[in-house]
Scaffold this motif. Structure first.
Motif, PDB file in Angstrom:
ATOM      1  N   PRO A 100      43.136  33.326  32.302  1.00 41.92           N
ATOM      2  CA  PRO A 100      42.732  33.668  33.672  1.00 41.92           C
ATOM      3  C   PRO A 100      43.018  32.540  34.646  1.00 41.92           C
ATOM      4  O   PRO A 100      42.917  31.359  34.298  1.00 41.92           O
ATOM      5  CB  PRO A 100      41.222  33.910  33.538  1.00 41.92           C
ATOM      6  CG  PRO A 100      40.807  33.056  32.386  1.00 41.92           C
ATOM      7  CD  PRO A 100      41.978  33.048  31.434  1.00 41.92           C
ATOM      8  N   VAL A 101      43.398  32.905  35.863  1.00 40.31           N
ATOM      9  CA  VAL A 101      43.621  31.954  36.954  1.00 40.31           C
ATOM     10  C   VAL A 101      42.915  32.522  38.179  1.00 40.31           C
ATOM     11  O   VAL A 101      43.178  33.656  38.574  1.00 40.31           O
ATOM     12  CB  VAL A 101      45.116  31.765  37.260  1.00 40.31           C
ATOM     13  CG1 VAL A 101      45.299  30.797  38.425  1.00 40.31           C
ATOM     14  CG2 VAL A 101      45.873  31.279  36.033  1.00 40.31           C
ATOM     15  N   LEU A 102      42.006  31.752  38.761  1.00 38.44           N
ATOM     16  CA  LEU A 102      41.282  32.207  39.941  1.00 38.44           C
ATOM     17  C   LEU A 102      42.018  31.812  41.217  1.00 38.44           C
ATOM     18  O   LEU A 102      42.588  30.721  41.305  1.00 38.44           O
ATOM     19  CB  LEU A 102      39.877  31.604  39.967  1.00 38.44           C
ATOM     20  CG  LEU A 102      38.868  32.177  38.963  1.00 38.44           C
ATOM     21  CD1 LEU A 102      37.591  31.359  38.972  1.00 38.44           C
ATOM     22  CD2 LEU A 102      38.564  33.638  39.285  1.00 38.44           C
ATOM     23  N   ILE A 103      42.004  32.720  42.201  1.00 42.22           N
ATOM     24  CA  ILE A 103      42.656  32.475  43.483  1.00 42.22           C
ATOM     25  C   ILE A 103      41.676  32.825  44.595  1.00 42.22           C
ATOM     26  O   ILE A 103      41.144  33.939  44.626  1.00 42.22           O
ATOM     27  CB  ILE A 103      43.936  33.319  43.638  1.00 42.22           C
ATOM     28  CG1 ILE A 103      44.873  33.110  42.447  1.00 42.22           C
ATOM     29  CG2 ILE A 103      44.639  32.987  44.942  1.00 42.22           C
ATOM     30  CD1 ILE A 103      46.119  33.984  42.489  1.00 42.22           C
ATOM     31  N   THR A 104      41.423  31.898  45.493  1.00 48.89           N
ATOM     32  CA  THR A 104      40.557  32.200  46.625  1.00 48.89           C
ATOM     33  C   THR A 104      41.283  33.141  47.587  1.00 48.89           C
ATOM     34  O   THR A 104      42.511  33.189  47.619  1.00 48.89           O
ATOM     35  CB  THR A 104      40.142  30.912  47.375  1.00 48.89           C
ATOM     36  OG1 THR A 104      41.323  30.183  47.743  1.00 48.89           O
ATOM     37  CG2 THR A 104      39.252  30.034  46.508  1.00 48.89           C
ATOM     38  N   PRO A 105      40.527  33.916  48.376  1.00 51.62           N
ATOM     39  CA  PRO A 105      41.160  34.876  49.287  1.00 51.62           C
ATOM     40  C   PRO A 105      42.038  34.197  50.331  1.00 51.62           C
ATOM     41  O   PRO A 105      41.718  33.105  50.811  1.00 51.62           O
ATOM     42  CB  PRO A 105      39.972  35.602  49.939  1.00 51.62           C
ATOM     43  CG  PRO A 105      38.800  34.722  49.705  1.00 51.62           C
ATOM     44  CD  PRO A 105      39.058  33.999  48.438  1.00 51.62           C
ATOM     45  N   VAL A 106      43.137  34.838  50.645  1.00 53.02           N
ATOM     46  CA  VAL A 106      44.064  34.282  51.636  1.00 53.02           C
ATOM     47  C   VAL A 106      43.428  34.340  53.024  1.00 53.02           C
ATOM     48  O   VAL A 106      42.671  35.271  53.345  1.00 53.02           O
ATOM     49  CB  VAL A 106      45.414  35.039  51.597  1.00 53.02           C
ATOM     50  CG1 VAL A 106      45.259  36.485  52.032  1.00 53.02           C
ATOM     51  CG2 VAL A 106      46.458  34.323  52.429  1.00 53.02           C
ATOM     52  N   VAL A 137      38.342  27.108  34.733  1.00 51.87           N
ATOM     53  CA  VAL A 137      39.458  28.022  34.977  1.00 51.87           C
ATOM     54  C   VAL A 137      40.394  27.396  36.005  1.00 51.87           C
ATOM     55  O   VAL A 137      39.925  26.858  37.013  1.00 51.87           O
ATOM     56  CB  VAL A 137      38.946  29.385  35.507  1.00 51.87           C
ATOM     57  CG1 VAL A 137      40.114  30.331  35.787  1.00 51.87           C
ATOM     58  CG2 VAL A 137      37.977  30.020  34.531  1.00 51.87           C
ATOM     59  N   PRO A 138      41.703  27.416  35.798  1.00 53.65           N
ATOM     60  CA  PRO A 138      42.632  26.925  36.815  1.00 53.65           C
ATOM     61  C   PRO A 138      42.384  27.637  38.147  1.00 53.65           C
ATOM     62  O   PRO A 138      42.158  28.858  38.174  1.00 53.65           O
ATOM     63  CB  PRO A 138      44.007  27.279  36.249  1.00 53.65           C
ATOM     64  CG  PRO A 138      43.791  27.365  34.773  1.00 53.65           C
ATOM     65  CD  PRO A 138      42.411  27.913  34.591  1.00 53.65           C
ATOM     66  N   LEU A 139      42.415  26.866  39.218  1.00 52.57           N
ATOM     67  CA  LEU A 139      42.119  27.415  40.545  1.00 52.57           C
ATOM     68  C   LEU A 139      43.281  27.185  41.500  1.00 52.57           C
ATOM     69  O   LEU A 139      43.788  26.071  41.623  1.00 52.57           O
ATOM     70  CB  LEU A 139      40.866  26.758  41.121  1.00 52.57           C
ATOM     71  CG  LEU A 139      40.548  27.092  42.586  1.00 52.57           C
ATOM     72  CD1 LEU A 139      40.069  28.531  42.713  1.00 52.57           C
ATOM     73  CD2 LEU A 139      39.513  26.123  43.156  1.00 52.57           C
ATOM     74  N   ILE A 140      43.671  28.246  42.192  1.00 51.23           N
ATOM     75  CA  ILE A 140      44.606  28.146  43.302  1.00 51.23           C
ATOM     76  C   ILE A 140      43.801  28.406  44.563  1.00 51.23           C
ATOM     77  O   ILE A 140      43.328  29.529  44.784  1.00 51.23           O
ATOM     78  CB  ILE A 140      45.765  29.152  43.165  1.00 51.23           C
ATOM     79  CG1 ILE A 140      46.611  28.820  41.932  1.00 51.23           C
ATOM     80  CG2 ILE A 140      46.627  29.156  44.430  1.00 51.23           C
ATOM     81  CD1 ILE A 140      47.685  29.834  41.631  1.00 51.23           C
ATOM     82  N   ASP A 141      43.605  27.370  45.369  1.00 53.24           N
ATOM     83  CA  ASP A 141      42.784  27.511  46.574  1.00 53.24           C
ATOM     84  C   ASP A 141      43.654  28.023  47.716  1.00 53.24           C
ATOM     85  O   ASP A 141      44.013  27.291  48.647  1.00 53.24           O
ATOM     86  CB  ASP A 141      42.129  26.174  46.932  1.00 53.24           C
ATOM     87  CG  ASP A 141      40.932  26.358  47.850  1.00 53.24           C
ATOM     88  OD1 ASP A 141      40.841  27.429  48.482  1.00 53.24           O
ATOM     89  OD2 ASP A 141      40.095  25.434  47.928  1.00 53.24           O
ATOM     90  N   LEU A 142      43.963  29.303  47.641  1.00 49.64           N
ATOM     91  CA  LEU A 142      44.863  29.909  48.626  1.00 49.64           C
ATOM     92  C   LEU A 142      44.225  29.973  50.004  1.00 49.64           C
ATOM     93  O   LEU A 142      44.924  29.921  51.016  1.00 49.64           O
ATOM     94  CB  LEU A 142      45.282  31.302  48.160  1.00 49.64           C
ATOM     95  CG  LEU A 142      46.375  32.000  48.959  1.00 49.64           C
ATOM     96  CD1 LEU A 142      47.618  31.137  49.044  1.00 49.64           C
ATOM     97  CD2 LEU A 142      46.700  33.360  48.352  1.00 49.64           C
TER      98      LEU A 142
END
Length: 214
Positions: A100-106, A137-142
């Protein structure tokens, strides 16, 4: 993030160009649906097929928030349930030995009178960040990265990434769209996500290629 039909053009989700940046060893299955929250994605039986299809080594990119956080929407999800649903997605993915990779809302294109970008996803983005830390969990702070992009472009130039007045079927004609991207905007956001995949040094980054121009 979702894939829109050709007749909905120029409406474009960032998941559309994103899929074109990988070599032939990667198959991107975009299960995103417009208008869904974590709660409705589960209640409408959209999550179970995703969970059932996961295989060891798969990557599961998880991005919600736009529809969870608005109390006036039918898709509204409380902060407590939003966090619980994210944890469920993570746990079930890991049970299948997927990644799983979490991404914050754009970000939305919302500026104040001084031309400063507004963080309209502050609360729900913070929840994603907290879950990422708690569950490693890896996070992409979009949310953060896309705010930076919009701020660099400014209130006027940033309009070039979004649908023009009257082009979006979700809004009445003449109402400004600050949420939905056109092809250029979708590509810019996809490029941010791809860059962050490389920063995180995910194995998936080794499979990123430059799309062949037509």
């Amino acid at each position: 993030m979702c894939v829109y039909r050709p007749e909905q053009s120029p409406l474009a989700g960032w998941g559309m160009p994103f899929a074109k940046f990988f070599n032939s060893t990667v198959t991107v299955k975009n299960r995103a649906e417009g208008g869904e929250s974590t709660r409705t994605f589960i209640e409408e039986n959209l999550w179970k097929p995703v969970a059932d299809s996961l295989r060891p080594g798969d990557y599961l990119l998880i991005q919600f928030g736009h529809n969870d956080e608005v109390p006036s929407k039918k898709s509204y999800t409380t902060e407590k349930d939003y966090k619980a649903n994210l944890i469920r997605f993570i746990t079930e993915a890991r049970n299948k030995k997927a990644n799983p990779v979490l991404i914050t809302p754009v970000a939305r294109r919302k500026f104040d009178a001084s031309g400063n970008i507004q963080d309209v996803h502050e609360v729900y983005s913070a929840l994603v960040r907290n879950v990422a830390v708690e569950y490693r969990v890896p996070l992409i702070d979009l949310n953060k990265k896309s705010q930076q992009l919009l701020q660099e472009l400014g209130p006027e130039k940033s309009k070039l990434l979004f649908l023009a007045l009257g082009e979006n079927p979700y809004y009445p004609k003449g109402e400004e769209d600050i949420t939905h991207f056109n092809a250029l905007g979708a590509r810019k956001i996809a490029e941010i996500v791809l860059a962050e995949i490389k920063v995180l040094k995910l194995e998936l980054a080794n499979r990123v290629v430059k799309p062949q121009s037509k």
